[in-house]
Design a protein around this motif. Structure first.
Motif, PDB file in Angstrom:
ATOM      1  N   ASP A 115      -2.435  -7.103  -5.089  1.00 48.71           N
ATOM      2  CA  ASP A 115      -2.270  -5.646  -4.997  1.00 48.71           C
ATOM      3  C   ASP A 115      -3.418  -5.225  -4.784  1.00 48.71           C
ATOM      4  N   LEU A 116      -4.563  -3.729  -4.261  1.00 51.98           N
ATOM      5  CA  LEU A 116      -5.185  -3.559  -2.923  1.00 51.98           C
ATOM      6  C   LEU A 116      -6.399  -4.007  -4.444  1.00 51.98           C
ATOM      7  N   THR A 152       4.799  -1.030   3.573  1.00 50.96           N
ATOM      8  CA  THR A 152       4.486  -0.028   3.588  1.00 50.96           C
ATOM      9  C   THR A 152       5.408   0.598   2.461  1.00 50.96           C
ATOM     10  N   ARG A 201       5.853   1.587  -6.407  1.00 49.28           N
ATOM     11  CA  ARG A 201       4.930   0.768  -6.027  1.00 49.28           C
ATOM     12  C   ARG A 201       6.566  -0.935  -6.068  1.00 49.28           C
ATOM     13  N   GLU A 248      -2.257  10.318   7.200  1.00 46.78           N
ATOM     14  CA  GLU A 248      -3.029   8.761   7.049  1.00 46.78           C
ATOM     15  C   GLU A 248      -3.472   8.312   8.574  1.00 46.78           C
ATOM     16  N   THR A 301      -8.486   2.103   2.107  1.00 49.28           N
ATOM     17  CA  THR A 301      -9.089   1.188   1.394  1.00 49.28           C
ATOM     18  C   THR A 301      -8.983  -0.188   1.101  1.00 49.28           C
ATOM     19  N   LEU A 302      -7.570  -0.664   2.105  1.00 49.31           N
ATOM     20  CA  LEU A 302      -6.883  -1.610   2.179  1.00 49.31           C
ATOM     21  C   LEU A 302      -8.074  -2.548   4.028  1.00 49.31           C
ATOM     22  N   ILE A 346       0.929  -0.782   0.507  1.00 50.90           N
ATOM     23  CA  ILE A 346       0.236   0.007   0.039  1.00 50.90           C
ATOM     24  C   ILE A 346       1.129   1.346  -0.131  1.00 50.90           C
ATOM     25  N   THR A 389      -8.965  -2.611 -12.549  1.00 51.33           N
ATOM     26  CA  THR A 389      -9.304  -1.086 -11.892  1.00 51.33           C
ATOM     27  C   THR A 389     -10.596  -1.311 -12.591  1.00 51.33           C
ATOM     28  N   GLU A 418      -3.695   4.855   1.388  1.00 53.39           N
ATOM     29  CA  GLU A 418      -4.247   4.395   0.972  1.00 53.39           C
ATOM     30  C   GLU A 418      -4.899   2.916   2.653  1.00 53.39           C
ATOM     31  N   GLU A 419      -5.145   3.307   3.500  1.00 56.39           N
ATOM     32  CA  GLU A 419      -5.412   3.400   4.856  1.00 56.39           C
ATOM     33  C   GLU A 419      -6.484   2.779   4.707  1.00 56.39           C
TER      34      GLU A 419
END
Length: 422
Positions: free
Chosen positions: A232-233, A154, A208, A168, A122-123, A115, A359, A119-120
């Motif tokens: 991946d998320l 992270t 990434r 965040e 969403t995770l 991440i 996506t 993006e926390e």
């Protein structure tokens, strides 16, 4: 296993001790039995005892563990970690490419979710969605947790100053366990790992990619796991027990195993068979490590999965054929990139697929933070930082108001002094 031991013990106690109620001195059974019946009873008893003991010996010596298509992983193959690196340029002809000697140990797989800052939320929502019955990670939790750990990966270092730390959500291992709910029992450990990138390396857009290559330089991960799944998320479960399928796929001496690009996005002919980045990767293979070094040396940092294919296609034909067994395609995961696909259609048409990466996936319930709010403990921990931020803002406002009042009082005093002087 324990029931088996109890059966053996009870059978021995009842039938073998000197004062057995069956055929001891005070037996109440044997006097009423014919000799032939006694012999038959003795034979049946010894046959049952032999089967029970033989089964236990076989279980402990071979490791008969099964779990809905997931076989024994104690003999999973992997390249020895003590083999020296081959000279640069000759890694492709290394005998390790044909190396198939099994390494007897407990196979270890790491489910790794990378991440970026911000993006926390969403995770947490994505992980919490695994608690649904149709997306639950595993069956036979005791077996799975012996082989799989879960980690969030992270970009930055573990400890950052307040000036460098972005705004965040404070991510902790306890928060991840709460988000996973009962799914936490599917993993032996739930961890937080950090790529330790500096401020320059964390500049977009290739953060990434840098995180990916950093994994192979992290001794803690290389020494602890045989493979990792770079999830991946944008990867979502199509069916339940998908972690069991990951364990089953993590066999052999492959380097990368995953899905080809199945979307409609155009790709250069030179890398038409590029493998999606969300895939299984081998750890601790020195030849693969050298291959990755070559990738970083010969290509710019613009998509690690594309350049893995680029370097492979740049080799001679003989070497490319030798590489075929190292890059393995699997229908366990299907990747469509930026192409719009319907979740239910993919699930219906591809029964072997367990994970979907894309996506623009339609037909799914939106990922929202209210999914987490019904968990009282989770909601309270999530709101901790927001509450602290509110308190800090209120304190700052109070300080500003006090300063304004002091300034006003000083001005009033100055005006009074001026009037007195006049």
């Amino acid at each position: 296993r324990w029931c088996w031991w109890v059966c053996v013990f009870l059978t021995y106690v009842v039938c073998e001790i000197p004062n057995s109620p069956l055929w001891g001195p005070g037996s109440v059974v044997l006097p009423f039995m014919q000799p032939s019946s006694r012999s038959l009873l003795f034979a049946v008893y010894h046959a049952v005892l032999l089967v029970l003991v033989s089964g236990l010996i076989l279980y402990h010596s071979v490791g008969l563990v099964t779990s809905e298509g997931v076989g024994d992983l104690t003999t999973a193959t992997a390249a020895p970690r003590s083999v020296p690196l081959t000279p640069s340029g000759s890694f492709i002809r290394s005998p390790l490419l044909q190396q198939t000697t099994p390494r007897v140990s407990t196979h270890r797989l790491l489910l790794l979710l990378p991440i970026l800052p911000g993006e926390e939320d969403t995770l947490l929502a994505r992980v919490h969605a695994w608690t649904r019955e149709d997306a639950f990670p595993c069956s036979h939790k005791r077996f799975v947790r012996r082989h799989v750990d879960f980690a969030v990966y992270t970009a930055g270092p573990q400890d950052r100053g307040d000036e460098e730390q972005p705004d965040e959500r404070p991510l902790t291992e306890g928060l991840l366990k709460l988000a996973l709910g009962h799914g936490a029992h599917c993993f032996g450990k739930i961890l937080l790992h950090h790529a330790d990138l500096n401020a320059r390396e964390m500049e977009p857009p290739f953060v990434r990619d840098r995180m990916f290559f950093q994994i192979f330089r992290t001794s803690e991960l290389v020494n602890s796991y045989d493979h990792f799944f770079f999830m991946d998320l944008a990867t979502v479960p199509l069916r339940k027990h998908w972690v069991n399928s990951l364990i089953e796929e993590a066999h052999g001496t492959f380097w990368v195993k995953g899905s080809p690009h199945l979307g409609e996005d155009p790709l250069p002919d030179a890398i038409y068979d590029v493998m999606d980045g969300s895939a299984l990767y081998a750890l601790g293979d020195p030849v693969f490590d050298e291959f990755l070094v070559r990738v970083q040396e010969e290509f710019p940092l613009t998509g690690f999965n594309r350049h893995l294919a680029g370097l492979r296609h740049g080799l001679e034909q003989t070497d490319r054929r030798r590489m075929l067994l190292k890059f393995v395609f699997s229908d366990m995961i299907r990747s469509y990139g930026n192409t719009a696909v319907d979740f239910d259609e993919v699930k219906q048409w591809f029964p072997n697929a367990m994970l979907l990466h894309g996506t623009q996936i339609t037909g799914m319930s939106p990922l929202e933070m209210p999914l987490l709010e019904h968990e009282g403990l989770l909601a309270s921990e999530i709101s901790t930082k927001k509450q602290e931020e509110k308190e800090e803002e209120e304190e700052e406002e109070e300080e500003e108001e006090e300063e304004e009042e002091e300034d006003n009082e000083k001005e009033k005093e100055k005006e009074k002094e001026k009037e007195k002087e006049k």
